[in-house]
Structures are given as C-alpha cells and as structure tokens.
Design a protein around this motif. Structure first.
Motif, PDB file in Angstrom:
ATOM      1  N   CYS A  17      83.203  40.931  96.334  1.00 17.07           N
ATOM      2  CA  CYS A  17      82.178  40.431  97.259  1.00 17.07           C
ATOM      3  C   CYS A  17      81.820  41.481  98.310  1.00 17.07           C
ATOM      4  CB  CYS A  17      82.666  39.156  97.940  1.00 17.07           C
ATOM      5  SG  CYS A  17      82.722  37.705  96.863  1.00 17.07           S
ATOM      6  N   HIS A  75      84.003  30.165  94.363  1.00 17.75           N
ATOM      7  CA  HIS A  75      84.719  30.750  93.223  1.00 17.75           C
ATOM      8  C   HIS A  75      86.117  30.126  93.202  1.00 17.75           C
ATOM      9  CE1 HIS A  75      86.640  33.531  90.486  1.00 17.75           C
ATOM     10  NE2 HIS A  75      85.532  34.242  90.346  1.00 17.75           N
ATOM     11  N   ILE A  99      80.788  29.200  90.648  1.00 19.69           N
ATOM     12  CA  ILE A  99      81.032  30.426  89.875  1.00 19.69           C
ATOM     13  C   ILE A  99      82.005  30.086  88.752  1.00 19.69           C
ATOM     14  CG2 ILE A  99      81.631  32.868  89.977  1.00 19.69           C
ATOM     15  CD1 ILE A  99      79.334  32.129  91.794  1.00 19.69           C
ATOM     16  N   ILE A 290      79.478  36.450  88.900  1.00 19.60           N
ATOM     17  CA  ILE A 290      78.489  36.171  89.942  1.00 19.60           C
ATOM     18  C   ILE A 290      77.079  36.343  89.400  1.00 19.60           C
ATOM     19  CG2 ILE A 290      77.619  36.904  92.186  1.00 19.60           C
ATOM     20  CD1 ILE A 290      80.533  37.728  92.870  1.00 19.60           C
TER      21      ILE A 290
END
Length: 608
Positions: A17, A75, A99, A290
């Motif tokens: 991320c 996630h 996700i 993603i």
C-alpha cells in the motif's frame, strides 16, 4: 485500505500500500496495542479485548472501524475472517471494496466439505477400523488448526472434540469432517489469480510437504519432480476456479502420491507462502489483488517463471519439546543481505501467548534449487536471533538434509527425522567465550595481579546441560587451559584451538547469553535453594489457558502414563498435557479458564 488482520501479513499488505500511495488502517487487540503492524499503519483502531473471538474475529467491529477511519477497502490477509463469506458480504454491504473473491465463491470453497463435493469427493460419514488412519479437519480456515491424525478408533471421539474446540477458537466455526489420511504423500499447491474479465492464471506450483502439526514449515516454488503431473494440476486448479466464478488470488491444494493428485481444498485467500511465487514470477500478488479488485484485466498469459525460491518459517517454539510455543522478548532479529524477511516484529518486541508463534518468513531466490537451498540455509545459520527458543537450527538442518536436498520429502518428514534434526549440537567453546566476555566486561582495572591468581569459575546452562568453565587473570590477560585466548572483550572473543582461530560474538541480556548462534543461560555462582516439586508433578510447559480437563477426572482417579489429562491453549493451538507415569491423581490445580505461566503446577500423579 484497512487490513483485517495482524502481525506479519498486515505489515506485508501495508508495504504494498505504501509503495502504491494507498493510506493504511490497522486494527488491533489490546495485546497488540504496540505491535509493529499498529505502529507502521497511518491509522489504527482498537478492538477491545485480547482473545481472537473478541477482536480479530469480530467482523462487525472491523467494518465499523473501517467506516470510522474513512477506509475505502478491506484486505483480510490470511486466517481469522479471510475465508468468511458473511464478513465479505458485510464489507460489501457497507459500501467498501473487498480485496478478495466474491462471497459466493468463498461459500462454495471455504468450507472444505462443500469444496470436496463440488470436486466430486465425499467425506467419510462413518469411520470404521478399516478406514484408519483418518484425518480430522476443520471445515473452515487452515494453518493446521483443527486438524488431527487418528490411528486408533478409540481416539476418534476425543480428537473430534479437540478439533472442534480448536477450530471454533481460531475461526469462529467448529465444523469438522473426516477424510482418509494418505501417508507418504507430498503437499503440492497451485497459485491461481483470476480477474473479472474471465482470465484465470495458474501461477506455478509450490511444494509445502515439510509440516509440523499439519502447519507448513518450509515451502518452495516450483514444486520439484512433478514432471507431466504439472499440467494436470494446472487444469484441475483452473477448473476449480471457474466452477465458482472465482476472482482474485487463491490456492488449490493437493496431496500427490503414487503419481496421482488428490484434491484437498481451495483456500480463497492469500497464502502464507505466497512470497516464493512472487520471487519466481517477479510479481507482487498483493498489488495484483488490488488491481483486480479495482476492475483491471490481467494479461492473457502470466509472466514467465525464473529460477527457484524457498521460504522457511521462523517460529518461537521448541521443536525438541513437542513444538511448544515460546514467549518472551525478541531482542534482535536480522538476516544477511539478499534474503527477503517478512515479519511482524522489530527488536525489543514482546512475543505473547495469544497468537500464532511465527516470528518471520525468510525467502531466498536463485537460478537453481540447489543454490536457493544453500543460500537460505547459510543465511539462517548466520542470522541473529536473540530471544526465546526458536526453530532456527531445525530449519538449517532441514534445508541441508539429504532427503530434502534430493527432493524425496513427504508430509511425514518430521515424524521420521525429528530426533536427529533436534539433537543438541551446541558449540563446546561457547561457555568459555561467554565467561571470558563477561570477565572483560566486569573488570575495571585489567584484571591482573602480582601473584598468580586461582582460577575463576562460571556456570552456564547450554542445551539443557550445565557447563562449568575456568579461566585466569594473568599479566598477559585472560587465559584458559588448553586454549589460547587471542582476543577478548565484552562483545568479541577469539580463541585458538589446535592452531585454528575461531571468532565468537557474544551478546548478553540479563542472564541470557548468545554466543554466535548458541544460546546459554548464566547460572548464579551461589544458587538459591529451591523447593523441589513432588515426583509426578505436571508443570505447564508454556504460558496459556486451561481450556479442558479430561471428562470425569478427579483427585483419586487412576491414570495411565501418556493418558491425556488436560489441554492448554496457547498461540491459537491446543496442547495436550498427559500423565507422566501410571498411578493415582493426588492433586489437580487446573480448571477450565485458568491462566497459567510456564512452570505452574497443574496436577500431581503418584506412581504405583
């Protein structure tokens, strides 16, 4: 993005991320208030409590945390709620991006009983002696929790009870099933990745045969020696994904025996061992997850595989002591350059009792399998691991074992070789090096005197054995019989033995001393008298919580050596405590719900 998880996998997702410019939200239990994943996230939300059932398994609290922190996506990582369809629906119903695969795909595959039916395989409905051995397995989740091998019919009910309790604690779902246990097989899996446009990638194979308690220890990609079976595994995996309209990353697992592939399950999440696939294919699976969740299309074909990768899981556990998890402070953890280290800890972090004992994953990638094994074993051997007992030595020996290097391993590897792989092999000169470093560190004026001094004595515990060492302060410095002391200071000792010089790096934390890779405990010069335990005492081998006591067990009961008396839960696993001798139970101090420390007296059995 909020990561509905903790530890290593939360840190792993956060890393991707950060590289992609996505702000991060962590959730944490009270036990994880200062954990690494909490510290590295941009935002953190508390989940009150410590037990997974109060925190990381509370989907309602996690969705509330995501909304409150302003997250756009969730996630799930692996474990906990990662294969929970209701949680996935709750995330989507809250207007958040999930996700992971669609809830319907999770429902179809996350329950192993439904997955097997989908693939045309039925679980055993009734077990007879002719079916033995069998495997009791949790229908939800993975990681070895809720799994038991049963070889005697009389043990089946007790193992079913234990598996249900462990599965309920780890996944919030106590459903289990029974299937035939195939011995001598290899655990092989296929990484898949699917988009919303109909493309499904089969991203190579992985071999995960080296397991303890049905939890993987060493994994590699590609799985060696499959030959023509590889394409069959790809076809079966893609078929499984298409059967449930799968989207995202997932793994299809098989047991390979006698040249045939037996479907085990499909994990509808990212696997712990995904880094070996990333290394071989040169990809970031989290980034691809993603992108797929954002609607991006995959290329028609996956990238080309290059070389070989091996991953070893470093656990805070004692392989020689029935894999008992260990707690304490992780003083230092480093590996040589060139090795990927995924971890949820930094130096000085505490290792508690509430969660899985995995400290880190070390990954090596090289052009060939032999080079990857050599690179990883060498790096682990040179790694600095200061803290509780770990499986580091076991990993090094496993990677160098003849059966493993020749790719002849199977899931029974540790059952056959554990005694050899855990045999003490501590450095005989480590106690002397520790004593000389300690003497230098404590001497203010060089330590010499005009008259010859008597020998100084120090005692250390090493590999369960007490060692006493002697040295002298002289005008030439510190000396020891039969050994030439080339150099000695508080951190480095150089000894010459038989004309060969050896270096010893010494680090001390209170009474815990590390000499290169050897761990020692400094013993007091004048030990305090201690009260002896009665013969037959059962002491807690680890900190944990008493979750069950054998049905009907009471003081005065006759018990047999090896008979299970009670169960402790520590680090999400149940640990059986058995009678040490055959005799009479004369004391019982354990009750369900009691929390105990290492060495706590649980019961006493008087031998008859």
């Amino acid at each position: 993005m909020l990561v509905a998880n903790r530890g290593e996998i939360a840190c792993r997702v956060f890393r991707t991320c950060r590289e992609g410019g996505i702000r991060t939200v962590a959730v944490h239990s009270d036990a994880d208030a200062n954990a690494l994943h909490t510290r590295v996230a941009d935002t953190a939300v508390r989940l009150p409590g410590a037990a997974p059932s109060e925190t990381y398994l509370r989907g309602d609290l996690i969705v509330k945390a995501a909304l409150g922190a302003g997250a756009d996506a969730v996630h799930p990582g692996y474990g906990f709620l990662s294969e929970n369809a209701d949680f996935a629906r709750a995330v989507l119903d809250a207007g958040l991006v999930w996700i992971g695969p669609p809830p319907e795909a999770i429902e179809a595959m996350a329950s192993k009983t439904r997955a097997k039916k989908l693939m045309g395989i039925e679980a055993l409905s009734e077990v007879t002696a002719d079916d033995l051995p069998v495997l009791v397995k949790a229908a939800a989740g993975g990681g070895g929790r809720g799994m038991r091998v049963v070889r005697e019919l009389a043990q089946l009910d007790a193992e079913l009870t234990a598996a249900r309790a462990e599965a309920l604690s780890a996944f919030g779902d106590g459903e289990v099933f029974v299937e035939p246990y195939v011995e001598g097989g290899r655990h092989v899996e296929v990484q898949i990745l699917a988009d919303t446009h109909g493309t499904v990638w089969a991203l190579g194979t992985r071999d995960c045969s080296l397991q303890r308690r049905h939890q993987k220890v060493i994994e590699e990609a590609p799985a060696p020696g499959l030959d023509d079976l590889t394409e069959t595994l790809y076809d079966l995996s893609v078929r499984a994904a298409r059967a449930v309209d799968y989207v995202g990353a997932g793994t299809v697992e098989f047991l390979v025996a006698d040249g045939k592939a037996h479907f085990l399950e499909m994990n509808t999440r990212l696997q712990v061992e995904h880094p070996v696939t990333e290394a071989v294919f040169g990809i970031d699976l989290v980034a691809l997850q993603i992108q797929v969740a954002e609607g991006a299309a995959l290329e028609n074909h996956p990238p080309r595989a290059r070389g070989h990768a091996v991953e070893a899981r470093l656990y805070a556990e004692d392989p020689a002591g029935e894999w008992a998890p260990q707690t304490g402070t992780l003083h230092r953890l480093t590996v040589p350059d060139g090795i990927r280290l995924d971890t949820g800890y930094t130096d000085g972090d505490p290792i508690g009792i509430h969660y899985d004992p995995m400290l880190a994953k070390a990954v090596a990638h090289a052009p060939t399998r032999a080079e990857a094994l050599r690179r990883l074993s060498g790096a682990l051997e040179k790694a600095t691991v200061h803290g509780p007992v770990t499986n580091r030595d076991l990993l090094v020996r496993s990677l160098r074992h003849e059966e493993f290097t020749a790719a002849r391993m199977d899931t029974g590897f540790y059952e056959r070789y554990l005694a050899d792989l855990t045999a003490p092999a501590a450095d005989p000169y480590a106690p002397l090096a520790a004593a000389l470093a300690d003497a230098h560190g404590r001497s203010r004026f060089g330590g010499w005197r005009n008259l010859p001094s008597g020998p100084q004595t120090k005692r250390y515990l090493m590999a369960g054995t007490e060692h006493e060492v002697h040295y002298r302060h002289t005008r030439e410095g510190l000396t020891a019989d039969g050994v030439r002391v080339v150099h000695a200071d508080a951190r480095l000792v150089v000894l010459e033995v038989g004309g060969v010089r050896r270096k010893f790096e010494v680090t001390r934390y209170d009474d815990q001393v590390f000499v290169n890779a050897t761990a020692l405990t400094a013993l007091p010069r004048f030990p305090d008298p201690v009260a002896e335990r009665a013969p037959g005492s059962l002491l807690a081998p680890m900190p944990g919580t008493v979750v069950r006591v054998s049905e009907g067990l009471a003081v005065g009961a006759a018990v047999r050596a090896g008979e299970p008396l009670l169960w402790l839960e520590a680090m999400k696993m149940e640990h059986k405590i058995s009678a040490p001798v055959t005799g009479t139970l004369t004391a019982l101090y354990a009750a369900p719900g009691r929390q105990v420390e290492v060495g706590a007296l649980l019961a006493v059995v008087q031998q008859t």
